[in-house]
Design an enzyme around this catalytic site. Structure first.
Site, short mmCIF file in Angstrom:
data_model
loop_
_atom_site.label_atom_id
_atom_site.label_comp_id
_atom_site.label_asym_id
_atom_site.label_seq_id
_atom_site.Cartn_x
_atom_site.Cartn_y
_atom_site.Cartn_z
N ASP A 1 0.84 -1.19 0.00
CA ASP A 1 0.00 0.00 0.00
C ASP A 1 0.88 1.25 0.00
O ASP A 1 1.90 1.30 0.70
CB ASP A 1 -0.90 0.04 1.24
CG ASP A 1 -2.22 -0.67 1.01
OD1 ASP A 1 -2.33 -1.38 -0.02
OD2 ASP A 1 -3.12 -0.55 1.85
N ASP B 1 -4.57 2.66 -4.44
CA ASP B 1 -3.15 2.65 -4.09
C ASP B 1 -2.75 1.32 -3.50
O ASP B 1 -1.76 1.23 -2.76
CB ASP B 1 -2.84 3.79 -3.11
CG ASP B 1 -3.60 3.63 -1.79
OD1 ASP B 1 -4.57 2.86 -1.76
OD2 ASP B 1 -3.20 4.28 -0.80
#
Length: 498
Positions: free
Chosen positions: A349, A393
């Site tokens: 992430d 993301d």
């Protein structure tokens, strides 16, 4: 108009092509003049002018002019040597230059100078151009011969034979010579062209020899299915090359009284040529339309295959980053598990990605994501790693290979350090970090769903611990830091179904 300078490499390729075209002109002129011409000086076709036209269409102006001058000199010498009077030799030489000079601008206008003349519409247009320019050339030549050279031949018959002779030669020979001139830039292309041409050329030549030697047999009719068969298998240039050489053999045999066409008109020399020319043109009609249709079908098939591959790529990859989408990644992971391959699964992430979008704009955020994915891919390229994008993301990475715990520690640390390097976003350098959760895969171990839950649990631990780092799930188990509720909570948040 100013001369355009040529680059050295282009000049060398042009010189090679020019020499080759001059050689082809000399060879075709000698063969046609001495082997394919009857006792009255008539020939069914004259292909030599195609070499000059090919030079005018493919070479720079200076090189094309040099090729034309060389061909004219060779032509004049051959005409003088073959019992032409000096006036006839000079007239024929000048008219042979005039025909490609007239045909070149028309070919550029209606066919395109750098295009394939075997395309159906272009081939039809070029055949019309060849017939038109040959008719003009023949009209001028017959007029001069009758007014100044006292030629006893019938003007119309002479004009018709001359017109179809040069038009047929230009139609048959220009396309192969264009392909040959353009292939000079690549030896592999020239080799492929030669191989393709020889594939069908030898059987057609053998059949032509047999059919014209045994004139009482109907073997010459088998040339039509042979050329049609070749049209299904070979390139247009190879088909036209085969017809060109068949035409040379047929003309040579007919001019010397052999073959079925010579038997039909044993005394009429001009009649032989008038009957041979339709026969040669019928060979074109038997092969070229079929070949063009097959070529178009193949092009459409290749276009559909490329479109299919493109659609499959779009359906399986993320449009922004070109990495695998979530569905494709999960399929690849399941395949790797069922194949019992060692490896490691990482969930990654981007830390505080919302701040990148808020401060720099969504366009800069997209630019960063592309750079981020490119960096991930480059880090694992030597290990055959495969990346996928799960969401905005959120990314995942599969890396095959057997990793011990220290090796996996070092590998994850290397990735973290590389991802900390500044990114050039919107013209400025920005440091953006990432959080990683990793779990090892082993043959006979957990399913893909369980592995994704474990990697997600490790990732959640990294983010809860302050981000910008990594967590190995195996270390969490040893330390007792991975409660089952935590593992499955993050999994349900991401809609990972068992």
């Amino acid at each position: 108009m100013a001369w355009k300078p040529c680059r050295p490499a282009e000049a060398r390729r042009g010189a090679r092509a020019g020499v080759l075209l001059v050689i082809m002109f000399a060879a075709s002129a000698i063969v046609t003049r001495f082997l394919c011409t009857d006792d009255s000086g008539y020939s069914s076709f004259w292909p030599a002018n195609a070499a000059m036209l090919a030079a005018m269409l493919t070479l720079p102006a200076r090189q094309a002019a040099a090729v034309t001058v060389a061909c004219a000199a060779i032509n004049y010498f051959i005409n003088t040597y073959s019992a032409y009077t000096p006036g006839e030799a000079l007239l024929t030489c000048l008219l042979n230059i005039a025909q490609p000079i007239a045909a070149a601008p028309l070919t550029r206008r209606f066919c395109g100078a750098r295009t394939d003349l075997t395309h159906p519409r272009r081939f039809a247009a070029f055949a019309g151009i060849a017939l038109f320019t040959s008719g003009l050339e023949a009209g001028i030549g017959v007029t001069i011969e009758n007014l100044f050279l006292d030629d006893p031949a019938t003007p119309f018959a002479e004009w018709a034979q001359w017109t179809f002779c040069d038009a047929l030669g230009l139609t048959l020979a220009t396309s192969p010579l264009l392909q040959l001139a353009r292939s000079c830039s690549s030896r592999s292309a020239a080799y492929r062209m030669t191989t393709n041409a020889l594939t069908g050329l030898l059987p057609c030549l053998a059949l032509t020899v047999l059919s014209f030697v045994w004139a009482h047999s109907p073997l010459f009719l088998f040339l039509y299915p042979a050329l049609a068969w070749l049209a299904f298998r070979a390139s247009p240039a190879a088909v036209l090359t085969s017809i060109f050489f068949v035409a040379i053999l047929a003309s040579a045999f007919t001019a010397h009284g052999f073959g079925p066409i010579a038997r039909l008109s044993p005394d009429g020399r001009l009649m032989r040529e008038d009957m041979l020319q339709p026969f040669l043109f019928s060979l074109l009609l038997a092969a070229v339309p079929v070949n063009n249709a097959v070529k178009r079908i193949r092009e459409n098939t290749r276009r559909l295959l490329r479109m299919k591959e493109h659609l499959e790529y779009i359906a399986s990859h993320d449009a922004l980053t070109s990495t695998m989408n979530r569905k494709t990644f999960e399929t690849a992971l399941r395949l790797m598990v069922t194949s019992r391959i060692h490896g490691v699964l990482l969930f990654i992430d981007v830390d505080n990605f919302k701040a990148v979008n808020d401060n720099l704009g969504h366009h800069a955020g997209d630019e960063f994501l592309r750079a981020f994915c490119a960096r991930i891919s480059s880090l694992t390229q030597d290990r055959q790693g495969r990346a996928g994008r799960f969401g905005g993301d959120e990314f995942a990475l599969i890396v095959p290979g057997e990793f011990s715990t220290p090796q996996l520690d070092a590998f994850c640390e290397t990735i973290c350090q590389a991802l900390r390097e500044p990114y050039n976003i919107a013209g400025a350098l920005h440091v953006v970090t990432a959080s990683i959760g990793a779990v090892t895969m082993s043959p006979g171990g957990h399913s893909a769903e369980v592995l994704m839950r474990k990697a997600d649990t490790a990732l959640y631990t990294t983010k809860a611990s302050g981000r910008d780092g990594y967590t190995l799930f195996e270390k969490m188990i040893v330390a007792g830091e991975a409660p089952p509720a935590l593992q499955y909570r993050r999994a349900s948040d991401r809609n990972i179904t068992a």
